[in-house]
Design a protein around this motif. Structure first.
Motif, PDB file in Angstrom:
ATOM      1  N   SER A 156      14.982  26.809  72.157  1.00 57.53           N
ATOM      2  CA  SER A 156      15.267  26.003  70.967  1.00 57.53           C
ATOM      3  C   SER A 156      16.472  26.560  70.227  1.00 57.53           C
ATOM      4  O   SER A 156      16.886  27.700  70.454  1.00 57.53           O
ATOM      5  N   GLU A 160      16.272  22.078  67.019  1.00 57.07           N
ATOM      6  CA  GLU A 160      16.512  21.214  68.181  1.00 57.07           C
ATOM      7  C   GLU A 160      15.933  21.869  69.436  1.00 57.07           C
ATOM      8  O   GLU A 160      16.117  23.073  69.660  1.00 57.07           O
ATOM      9  N   ASP A 161      15.207  21.080  70.227  1.00 55.99           N
ATOM     10  CA  ASP A 161      14.701  21.576  71.503  1.00 55.99           C
ATOM     11  C   ASP A 161      15.827  21.518  72.537  1.00 55.99           C
ATOM     12  O   ASP A 161      16.551  20.521  72.631  1.00 55.99           O
ATOM     13  N   LYS A 172      12.123  16.635  69.379  1.00 57.78           N
ATOM     14  CA  LYS A 172      13.427  16.904  69.989  1.00 57.78           C
ATOM     15  C   LYS A 172      14.379  17.469  68.936  1.00 57.78           C
ATOM     16  O   LYS A 172      15.067  18.440  69.163  1.00 57.78           O
ATOM     17  N   LYS A 173      14.388  16.813  67.748  1.00 55.76           N
ATOM     18  CA  LYS A 173      15.157  17.303  66.612  1.00 55.76           C
ATOM     19  C   LYS A 173      14.286  17.167  65.360  1.00 55.76           C
ATOM     20  O   LYS A 173      13.497  16.235  65.242  1.00 55.76           O
ATOM     21  N   HIS A 174      14.443  18.112  64.442  1.00 61.08           N
ATOM     22  CA  HIS A 174      13.582  18.108  63.258  1.00 61.08           C
ATOM     23  C   HIS A 174      14.289  18.827  62.115  1.00 61.08           C
ATOM     24  O   HIS A 174      14.855  19.908  62.305  1.00 61.08           O
TER      25      HIS A 174
END
Length: 284
Positions: A45, A57-58, A73-75
């Motif tokens: 990540s 972000e992964d 996936k994104k946070h």
């Protein structure tokens, strides 16, 4: 300054002050936050800090990145978010934006030592001790889910002798730990097997979302003259006990039910209502 707090099985392994723009998380040694575990991808990540905001972000990891139990996936990270990577957790703490509000909440709900009634607190502690001592132990007659009266159990002992028990097997040697010492120099294998710290999270009112870590042996909460309770941290768990109220019989609620005059053991995700404020109890 925002921080990341790395833990495994509720034991804190390391803390990272997020003073840089980019932080990579993964198994390989070149990561800023290294988690040496097979469940973690080499570069798992990425966290990017832009001014006062942080974004996770992964990096197409094998096992995915989770925030508060949800695959992402994104946070955009918020204070208190828990990132799960493999078997490890990273708690995101943004003290810069939450200190003032947290202080105000603690001034409102947490009663300082100087304002506490020593006699009432002594009674509360004794109630918690009694509740911990009364924790039910498993009855041998309940092992099959059936409770036998004492005379029935005695009769069974007279009718037949218990079958011979096989010799106990030698314990298997402990498996080596799959993780190594962290950047903070803590080896998890030598960490004490203590009761994990719990927290309260406000669910209603002006301070909704605020959190209070229960780090003390006894934390007194509420509003004097309205409703006051104490949460004690014991080896067996956390117990809440009524201290005083503005009117007789006005006890705090746990999951909608009054706790009464006796101490009650708290379980993960219990909802406590005290002095008109609802708070969630989280054991990890």
């Amino acid at each position: 300054m925002a921080r990341l707090i790395l833990s495994l099985d509720n034991q804190v392994l390391a803390e990272y002050n997020m003073s840089k723009e980019r932080y990579t998380i993964g198994r390989l040694p070149d990561n800023d936050v290294r988690i040496d575990n097979p469940a973690v991808s080499g570069h798992h990540s990425l966290i990017i800090n832009i001014l006062n905001d942080s974004f996770l972000e992964d990096l197409n990891s094998t096992n995915g990145t989770y925030v508060n139990g949800k695959l992402i996936k994104k946070h955009a990270l918020q204070h208190g978010d828990v990132i799960t990577i493999g078997h490890h957790q990273l708690r995101f703490s943004d003290q810069a934006t939450n200190d003032a509000e947290q202080d105000e909440f603690e001034k409102t709900m947490v009663i300082p030592t100087g304002q506490q009634n020593a006699e009432q607190l002594a009674i509360a502690e004794k109630a918690a001790e009694a509740a911990a001592a009364a924790e039910p132990e498993e009855d041998e007659n309940d092992s099959a889910g059936i409770r036998l009266a004492p005379e029935e159990a005695e009769g069974l002992e007279e009718e037949a002798e218990p079958p011979p028990q096989p010799a106990p097997e030698a314990p298997a040697p402990p498996e080596p730990a799959v993780h190594t010492a962290t950047a903070a120099g803590i080896d998890p294998s030598s960490a004490p097997n203590a009761l994990p710290l719990a927290k309260l999270q406000v669910l209603s009112g002006a301070f909704a979302g605020r959190e209070l870590e229960l780090t003390k042996a006894l934390t007194t909460l509420g509003r004097p003259g309205v409703q006051v309770a104490a949460i004690t941290r014991r080896a067996e768990g956390y117990y809440i006990v009524h201290v005083e109220s503005g009117k007789d019989g006005d006890f705090p609620l746990v999951n909608g039910e009054p706790i009464g005059a006796q101490a009650r053991k708290l379980a993960d995700n219990d909802v406590v209502q005290l002095a008109g404020v609802k708070m969630g109890f989280f054991a990890s």
